[in-house]
Design a protein around this motif. Structure first.
Motif, PDB file in Angstrom:
ATOM      1  N   MET A 110       0.240  -1.076  -0.370  1.00 38.89           N
ATOM      2  CA  MET A 110      -0.048   0.160  -0.264  1.00 38.89           C
ATOM      3  C   MET A 110       0.669   1.055  -0.252  1.00 38.89           C
ATOM      4  O   MET A 110       0.402   2.442  -0.596  1.00 38.89           O
ATOM      5  N   GLY A 111       1.922   1.278   1.040  1.00 36.57           N
ATOM      6  CA  GLY A 111       2.679   1.856   1.078  1.00 36.57           C
ATOM      7  C   GLY A 111       3.577   2.452  -0.786  1.00 36.57           C
ATOM      8  O   GLY A 111       3.624   3.768  -1.164  1.00 36.57           O
ATOM      9  N   CYS A 112       3.676   0.866  -1.107  1.00 31.66           N
ATOM     10  CA  CYS A 112       4.158   1.741  -3.037  1.00 31.66           C
ATOM     11  C   CYS A 112       3.062   2.346  -3.904  1.00 31.66           C
ATOM     12  O   CYS A 112       3.568   2.835  -4.211  1.00 31.66           O
ATOM     13  N   CYS A 113       2.296   1.833  -3.300  1.00 32.06           N
ATOM     14  CA  CYS A 113       1.454   2.269  -4.543  1.00 32.06           C
ATOM     15  C   CYS A 113       1.015   3.485  -4.537  1.00 32.06           C
ATOM     16  O   CYS A 113       0.798   5.108  -5.273  1.00 32.06           O
ATOM     17  N   PHE A 114       0.691   3.760  -2.814  1.00 33.02           N
ATOM     18  CA  PHE A 114       0.472   6.136  -3.074  1.00 33.02           C
ATOM     19  C   PHE A 114       1.932   6.292  -2.969  1.00 33.02           C
ATOM     20  O   PHE A 114       2.387   7.570  -3.511  1.00 33.02           O
ATOM     21  N   LEU A 115       3.280   5.994  -2.785  1.00 34.32           N
ATOM     22  CA  LEU A 115       4.670   6.556  -3.500  1.00 34.32           C
ATOM     23  C   LEU A 115       4.364   6.633  -5.517  1.00 34.32           C
ATOM     24  O   LEU A 115       5.356   7.169  -5.350  1.00 34.32           O
ATOM     25  N   THR A 116       3.962   5.967  -5.481  1.00 37.72           N
ATOM     26  CA  THR A 116       4.264   5.723  -6.536  1.00 37.72           C
ATOM     27  C   THR A 116       3.537   6.452  -7.132  1.00 37.72           C
ATOM     28  O   THR A 116       3.445   7.465  -8.605  1.00 37.72           O
ATOM     29  N   ALA A 126       2.271  12.148 -10.665  1.00 34.36           N
ATOM     30  CA  ALA A 126       1.933  13.363 -10.095  1.00 34.36           C
ATOM     31  C   ALA A 126       2.695  13.960 -10.741  1.00 34.36           C
ATOM     32  O   ALA A 126       2.177  15.159 -11.427  1.00 34.36           O
ATOM     33  N   MET A 127       4.303  13.822  -9.955  1.00 34.90           N
ATOM     34  CA  MET A 127       5.054  14.850 -10.578  1.00 34.90           C
ATOM     35  C   MET A 127       5.446  14.667 -11.846  1.00 34.90           C
ATOM     36  O   MET A 127       6.126  15.212 -12.042  1.00 34.90           O
ATOM     37  N   LEU A 128       5.364  13.163 -12.128  1.00 38.48           N
ATOM     38  CA  LEU A 128       6.298  12.593 -13.662  1.00 38.48           C
ATOM     39  C   LEU A 128       4.612  13.566 -14.406  1.00 38.48           C
ATOM     40  O   LEU A 128       5.522  14.207 -15.590  1.00 38.48           O
ATOM     41  N   THR A 129       3.506  13.560 -14.812  1.00 31.56           N
ATOM     42  CA  THR A 129       2.457  13.658 -15.111  1.00 31.56           C
ATOM     43  C   THR A 129       1.824  15.218 -15.541  1.00 31.56           C
ATOM     44  O   THR A 129       1.349  15.656 -16.516  1.00 31.56           O
ATOM     45  N   LEU A 130       1.403  15.240 -14.143  1.00 30.14           N
ATOM     46  CA  LEU A 130       0.637  16.592 -14.170  1.00 30.14           C
ATOM     47  C   LEU A 130       1.766  17.845 -13.728  1.00 30.14           C
ATOM     48  O   LEU A 130       1.864  18.387 -13.004  1.00 30.14           O
ATOM     49  N   GLN A 131       1.116  18.906 -15.169  1.00 33.81           N
ATOM     50  CA  GLN A 131       2.302  19.806 -14.915  1.00 33.81           C
ATOM     51  C   GLN A 131       1.534  20.247 -15.056  1.00 33.81           C
ATOM     52  O   GLN A 131       1.571  22.334 -14.835  1.00 33.81           O
ATOM     53  N   GLU A 132      -0.084  20.784 -14.721  1.00 32.06           N
ATOM     54  CA  GLU A 132      -0.926  21.482 -15.125  1.00 32.06           C
ATOM     55  C   GLU A 132      -2.136  21.195 -13.737  1.00 32.06           C
ATOM     56  O   GLU A 132      -2.193  20.581 -13.846  1.00 32.06           O
ATOM     57  N   GLN A 133      -2.748  22.547 -13.188  1.00 32.83           N
ATOM     58  CA  GLN A 133      -4.034  22.474 -12.272  1.00 32.83           C
ATOM     59  C   GLN A 133      -5.022  21.303 -13.122  1.00 32.83           C
ATOM     60  O   GLN A 133      -5.052  21.592 -14.279  1.00 32.83           O
ATOM     61  N   LEU A 174      12.668  19.164 -13.846  1.00 32.74           N
ATOM     62  CA  LEU A 174      13.232  18.208 -12.350  1.00 32.74           C
ATOM     63  C   LEU A 174      12.401  17.440 -12.007  1.00 32.74           C
ATOM     64  O   LEU A 174      12.505  16.829 -11.609  1.00 32.74           O
ATOM     65  N   GLN A 175      11.097  18.236 -11.514  1.00 32.24           N
ATOM     66  CA  GLN A 175      10.078  17.876 -11.076  1.00 32.24           C
ATOM     67  C   GLN A 175       9.998  16.551 -11.956  1.00 32.24           C
ATOM     68  O   GLN A 175       9.330  14.976 -11.817  1.00 32.24           O
ATOM     69  N   GLY A 176       9.494  16.229 -13.324  1.00 33.98           N
ATOM     70  CA  GLY A 176       9.506  14.599 -13.803  1.00 33.98           C
ATOM     71  C   GLY A 176      10.529  13.941 -13.689  1.00 33.98           C
ATOM     72  O   GLY A 176      10.100  12.784 -13.882  1.00 33.98           O
ATOM     73  N   TRP A 177      11.318  14.691 -13.403  1.00 32.36           N
ATOM     74  CA  TRP A 177      12.572  13.325 -13.489  1.00 32.36           C
ATOM     75  C   TRP A 177      12.574  12.578 -12.454  1.00 32.36           C
ATOM     76  O   TRP A 177      12.808  11.370 -12.568  1.00 32.36           O
ATOM     77  N   LEU A 178      11.980  14.066 -10.763  1.00 31.49           N
ATOM     78  CA  LEU A 178      12.383  13.185  -9.304  1.00 31.49           C
ATOM     79  C   LEU A 178      11.227  11.983 -10.007  1.00 31.49           C
ATOM     80  O   LEU A 178      10.809  11.376  -9.113  1.00 31.49           O
ATOM     81  N   GLY A 179      10.059  12.257 -10.181  1.00 33.24           N
ATOM     82  CA  GLY A 179       8.646  11.360 -10.654  1.00 33.24           C
ATOM     83  C   GLY A 179       8.856  10.314 -10.437  1.00 33.24           C
ATOM     84  O   GLY A 179       8.464   9.334 -10.270  1.00 33.24           O
ATOM     85  N   ALA A 180       9.661  10.375 -12.071  1.00 33.99           N
ATOM     86  CA  ALA A 180      10.597   9.007 -12.737  1.00 33.99           C
ATOM     87  C   ALA A 180      11.315   7.939 -11.136  1.00 33.99           C
ATOM     88  O   ALA A 180      10.291   6.929 -11.740  1.00 33.99           O
ATOM     89  N   ALA A 181      11.764   8.833 -10.992  1.00 32.50           N
ATOM     90  CA  ALA A 181      12.665   8.502 -10.077  1.00 32.50           C
ATOM     91  C   ALA A 181      11.761   7.278  -8.804  1.00 32.50           C
ATOM     92  O   ALA A 181      12.518   6.123  -8.215  1.00 32.50           O
TER      93      ALA A 181
END
Length: 287
Positions: free
Chosen positions: A126-132, A137-144, A266-273
């Motif tokens: 469950m923790g992995c699910c929410f971390l994912t 969100a960081m990788l793909t959500l660039q707009e509101q 940078l936000q996208g790369w952090l999300g991918a990580a």
């Protein structure tokens, strides 16, 4: 020919390859939709895939039973619903928002499993699910995030995808996984053709690029992908499958960089990580 023996680790690697292939499908769908209406695209994609795989597995199709066809019909319906909702939703929702919403499958799988099968997932998963989910969100959500009809359809697509994963897990315990994967293609194509005849004007691809995109969706994403999904999933868990499939937007971003010269922030790369870390953590804990 001997059957391939899959351990859970090998099954997870195979699912990761499928996630990579499906990550490229967004580009191909976008190109295909410039000349082919959504429901007819579903028919072409899964129809071509079924003809191809059925031709390669003619002898095995003789083992088809009524029970298997019943399960395949349900899986095909869920598969059709996934792409019907997604393609319709993308018409009124930007790509980044749609990608985030559809990727919530990773959360819906354990939640629906707990609700329908009364199997509470571990705290680690469950923790992995929410971390994912945070990483996606960081990788793909660039707009509101905007809540409109398109957004709701994308959420519906994610729910259908989660149900398809769970139903696949149930069916593969009762019947042949390979045949299940083959026949679900036929039913998805049939539902697509019926919907196209009822709600739109069918149209074939008009250019070589459109045909190439349709064939890419049919051969790689459908014939290879959706046939091997139940085979691999027979050796792992539904929650694990949902987690690994969350790699899709990571690969989608990679293909966008390679072919469209789109740079991740940078936000996208952090999300991918975060996504990669959570999937690897889940795989290590399950090994």
């Amino acid at each position: 020919m001997k059957s391939i023996v899959l351990t859970q680790r090998r099954a997870d690697w195979l699912l990761a390859v499928l996630a990579m292939i499906w990550g490229s499908s967004y580009l191909w769908m976008k190109i295909s939709l410039t000349g082919v209406p959504p429901f007819f695209l579903i028919f072409l994609r899964f129809g071509i895939a079924f003809v191809l795989v059925a031709g390669l597995c003619r002898s095995r199709l003789r083992q088809t039973t009524k029970r298997l066809l019943k399960g395949s019909a349900l899986l095909g319906l869920l598969l059709f619903a996934v792409f019907a909702c997604l393609l319709q939703g993308m018409e009124t929702t930007n790509a980044s928002t749609a990608g985030f919403l559809v990727s919530t499958t990773v959360v819906f799988v354990p939640l629906l499993q707990a609700l329908l099968q009364q199997q509470r997932p571990s705290r680690t998963l469950m923790g992995c699910c929410f971390l994912t989910l945070t990483g996606i969100a960081m990788l793909t959500l660039q707009e509101q995030l905007s809540w409109n009809t398109g957004a709701l359809l994308c959420i519906a697509s994610a729910v259908c995808y989660a149900l398809q994963i769970l139903e696949t897990d149930r069916e593969i315990r009762l019947t042949n996984a390979l045949l299940l994967g083959i026949w679900q293609l036929a039913f998805a194509a049939g539902y697509g053709l019926l919907a196209s005849l009822c709600f739109e004007t069918p149209a074939f691809p008009a250019t070589g690029l459109q045909w190439g995109s349709v064939l890419g969706l049919a051969v790689l994403c459908s014939a290879f992908g959706f046939v091997l999904q139940p085979v691999a999933q027979a050796h792992t868990t539904p929650t694990h499958t949902g987690l690994i499939f969350s790699l899709e937007p990571v690969f989608s971003a990679l293909f966008a960089f390679l072919f469209l010269q789109e740079w991740l922030s940078l936000q996208g790369w952090l999300g991918a990580a975060l996504v990669l870390t959570s999937v690897l953590l889940a795989a290590r804990r399950a090994a």
